[in-house]
Design a protein around this motif. Structure first.
Motif, short mmCIF file in Angstrom:
data_model
loop_
_atom_site.label_atom_id
_atom_site.label_comp_id
_atom_site.label_asym_id
_atom_site.label_seq_id
_atom_site.Cartn_x
_atom_site.Cartn_y
_atom_site.Cartn_z
N PHE A 1 0.86 -1.19 0.00
CA PHE A 1 0.00 0.00 0.00
C PHE A 1 0.89 1.24 0.00
CE2 PHE A 1 -4.29 1.73 1.00
CZ PHE A 1 -3.97 3.01 1.42
N CYS A 2 1.87 1.26 0.90
CA CYS A 2 2.78 2.42 0.98
C CYS A 2 3.55 2.61 -0.31
CB CYS A 2 3.75 2.24 2.15
SG CYS A 2 2.97 2.29 3.76
N GLU A 3 3.98 1.52 -0.89
CA GLU A 3 4.74 1.57 -2.16
C GLU A 3 3.88 2.20 -3.27
OE1 GLU A 3 6.22 -2.33 -3.34
OE2 GLU A 3 5.95 -1.77 -5.46
N LEU A 4 2.63 1.77 -3.34
CA LEU A 4 1.73 2.30 -4.37
C LEU A 4 1.43 3.78 -4.14
CD1 LEU A 4 -0.85 -0.58 -4.90
CD2 LEU A 4 1.10 0.02 -6.36
N VAL A 5 1.28 4.16 -2.87
CA VAL A 5 1.04 5.57 -2.58
C VAL A 5 2.21 6.41 -3.09
CG1 VAL A 5 0.76 7.31 -0.77
CG2 VAL A 5 -0.44 5.12 -0.57
N GLY A 6 3.42 5.96 -2.81
CA GLY A 6 4.61 6.69 -3.26
C GLY A 6 4.64 6.85 -4.77
N GLN A 7 4.32 5.76 -5.47
CA GLN A 7 4.31 5.80 -6.93
C GLN A 7 3.25 6.77 -7.46
OE1 GLN A 7 3.70 1.74 -8.25
NE2 GLN A 7 5.59 1.02 -7.33
N ALA A 8 2.06 6.71 -6.86
CA ALA A 8 0.95 7.55 -7.34
C ALA A 8 1.22 9.03 -7.07
CB ALA A 8 -0.35 7.11 -6.67
N LEU A 9 1.73 9.33 -5.89
CA LEU A 9 2.00 10.74 -5.56
C LEU A 9 3.09 11.30 -6.48
CD1 LEU A 9 1.73 11.05 -1.68
CD2 LEU A 9 -0.04 11.01 -3.42
N ALA A 10 4.08 10.47 -6.77
CA ALA A 10 5.16 10.94 -7.65
C ALA A 10 4.63 11.18 -9.06
CB ALA A 10 6.29 9.91 -7.67
N ALA A 11 3.72 10.31 -9.49
CA ALA A 11 3.23 10.39 -10.88
C ALA A 11 2.08 11.39 -11.04
CB ALA A 11 2.76 9.01 -11.32
N ARG A 12 1.18 11.45 -10.04
CA ARG A 12 -0.05 12.21 -10.25
C ARG A 12 -0.42 13.12 -9.08
NH1 ARG A 12 -0.23 7.39 -12.23
NH2 ARG A 12 -0.89 6.48 -10.25
N GLY A 13 0.36 13.05 -8.02
CA GLY A 13 0.11 13.95 -6.89
C GLY A 13 -1.07 13.56 -6.02
N ARG A 14 -1.61 12.40 -6.28
CA ARG A 14 -2.71 11.88 -5.44
C ARG A 14 -2.77 10.37 -5.55
NH1 ARG A 14 -8.30 13.61 -8.70
NH2 ARG A 14 -8.26 11.90 -10.24
N PHE A 15 -3.42 9.76 -4.55
CA PHE A 15 -3.61 8.30 -4.52
C PHE A 15 -5.09 8.06 -4.28
CE2 PHE A 15 -2.44 3.96 -3.96
CZ PHE A 15 -3.16 3.45 -2.90
N VAL A 16 -5.71 7.31 -5.16
CA VAL A 16 -7.15 7.08 -5.08
C VAL A 16 -7.39 5.59 -4.86
CG1 VAL A 16 -9.39 7.47 -6.18
CG2 VAL A 16 -7.44 8.95 -6.75
N VAL A 17 -7.99 5.26 -3.73
CA VAL A 17 -8.15 3.87 -3.34
C VAL A 17 -9.63 3.53 -3.17
CG1 VAL A 17 -7.80 4.43 -0.88
CG2 VAL A 17 -7.43 2.07 -1.69
N ALA A 18 -10.00 2.34 -3.58
CA ALA A 18 -11.34 1.81 -3.28
C ALA A 18 -11.17 0.79 -2.17
CB ALA A 18 -11.95 1.15 -4.52
N LEU A 19 -11.73 1.10 -1.01
CA LEU A 19 -11.57 0.23 0.16
C LEU A 19 -12.53 -0.95 0.08
CD1 LEU A 19 -11.41 2.91 3.02
CD2 LEU A 19 -9.48 1.76 1.87
N SER A 20 -12.09 -2.08 0.60
CA SER A 20 -13.00 -3.22 0.69
C SER A 20 -13.65 -3.22 2.07
CB SER A 20 -12.24 -4.54 0.47
OG SER A 20 -11.26 -4.72 1.46
N GLY A 21 -14.72 -3.98 2.17
CA GLY A 21 -15.47 -4.03 3.42
C GLY A 21 -15.37 -5.38 4.08
N GLY A 22 -16.36 -5.67 4.89
CA GLY A 22 -16.32 -6.93 5.63
C GLY A 22 -15.36 -6.83 6.80
N SER A 23 -14.93 -7.98 7.30
CA SER A 23 -14.11 -8.01 8.52
C SER A 23 -12.60 -8.09 8.22
CB SER A 23 -14.52 -9.18 9.40
OG SER A 23 -14.39 -10.40 8.66
N SER A 24 -12.23 -8.75 7.11
CA SER A 24 -10.79 -8.99 6.89
C SER A 24 -9.95 -7.72 6.85
CB SER A 24 -10.58 -9.79 5.60
OG SER A 24 -11.18 -11.06 5.71
N PRO A 25 -10.40 -6.67 6.16
CA PRO A 25 -9.51 -5.51 6.02
C PRO A 25 -9.41 -4.63 7.27
CG PRO A 25 -11.56 -5.09 4.85
CD PRO A 25 -11.64 -6.49 5.38
N LYS A 26 -10.27 -4.85 8.27
CA LYS A 26 -10.24 -3.97 9.45
C LYS A 26 -8.86 -3.91 10.07
CE LYS A 26 -12.95 -2.96 13.64
NZ LYS A 26 -11.96 -3.11 14.74
N GLN A 27 -8.23 -5.07 10.17
CA GLN A 27 -6.90 -5.09 10.79
C GLN A 27 -5.86 -4.39 9.90
OE1 GLN A 27 -5.69 -8.81 12.98
NE2 GLN A 27 -7.46 -9.63 11.90
N LEU A 28 -6.07 -4.45 8.58
CA LEU A 28 -5.15 -3.73 7.68
C LEU A 28 -5.30 -2.24 7.91
CD1 LEU A 28 -3.20 -3.54 5.23
CD2 LEU A 28 -5.27 -3.43 3.79
#
Ligand code: 6PG
Length: 241
Positions: free
Chosen positions: A20-47
């Motif tokens: 996630f951090c790696e992708l943020v760095g790439q996106a900010l360098a390329a486009r100045g923003r990072f746009v993410v679609a979050l998933s739901g349910g229980s698994s991602p809560k800990q992430l």
């Protein structure tokens, strides 16, 4: 399609947080923003909790991150079932994310209107350009659904680049989901799946016959990268596991 398999869920979460951090760095360098679609349910809560923890929170310029939802339960944003509430509690509020950075589904509208409004929100945000998430996070149900793309539902054949309402007959509830074509425009998609209960679904999706109606996660074939982050238990039925 890289499979990242680690012994424990904690290992999986840490490696996905690093990605996630790696992708943020790439996106900010390329486009100045990072746009993410979050998933739901229980698994991602800990992430989300890990990303908001002292171990990760300062690695990301959060003011340049924009949050959408891959799907939402058709409940108020204060309902325990709400994916928005889960993300707000685990990630958005602890990081002090500003309201203008977060785009939630307006479940105060009737289902079809909520989906249409979300599709318009996406169009407006991407300002007429192709709606491409830098990252789509996805989970996997034990019936091989992902987002709210459930087996044998008409949305699986929806060619639109947007959002649709889905009525789940068995649960007698509505969901709002991004469509597969929109998810597949992403620069990167990461499935986060852990626990023995998911092993059969993982095996069917990754090695079983191709049948997206039965295994909707097979519809996910992004223009960009597709990564699976699995613990050993969820990967147990894969060959060579
Ligand atoms: C949702 C999710 C859904 C989820 C799977 C797995 O709204 O529930 O978007 O697609 O990822 O159902 O859920 P768990 O992580 O709770 O097993």
């Amino acid at each position: 399609m890289p499979l990242h398999i680690y012994p424990t869920a904690e290992d999986v979460l840490r490696h996905l947080a690093d990605y996630f951090c790696e992708l943020v760095g790439q996106a900010l360098a390329a486009r100045g923003r990072f746009v993410v679609a979050l998933s739901g349910g229980s698994s991602p809560k800990q992430l989300y909790e890990l990303l908001a923890s002292p171990a990760y929170r300062d690695k990301i310029s959060w003011r340049q991150v924009y949050f959408f939802f891959g799907d939402e339960r058709y409940v108020p944003p204060t309902d325990a079932e709400s994916n928005y509430l889960m993300a707000k509690t685990a990630l958005l509020a602890p990081l002090g994310i500003l309201p203008e950075q977060v785009f939630a589904v307006d479940t105060s509208l009737p289902p079809a209107e909520a989906a249409q409004a979300y599709a318009r929100t996406l169009e407006h945000f991407f300002a007429g350009e192709e709606a491409r998430f830098d990252l789509v996070l996805l989970g996997l149900g034990d019936d091989a659904h992902t987002a709210s793309l459930f087996p044998y539902t008409s949305v699986l054949h929806d060619a639109s680049i947007g959002a649709k309402e889905v009525f789940l007959e068995d649960k007698h509830v509505f969901r709002i989901t991004l469509t597969a074509p929109l998810l597949n425009q992403a620069r990167a998609v990461a499935f986060l799946v852990y626990g023995a209960g998911k092993a059969a679904a993982v095996e069917r999706v990754l090695t079983g016959k191709r049948d997206p109606d039965q295994f909707p996660a097979q519809l996910i074939a992004p223009a960009g990268e597709l990564h699976w982050y699995l613990d050993s238990a969820a990967a147990a039925l894969l060959p060579d596991s």
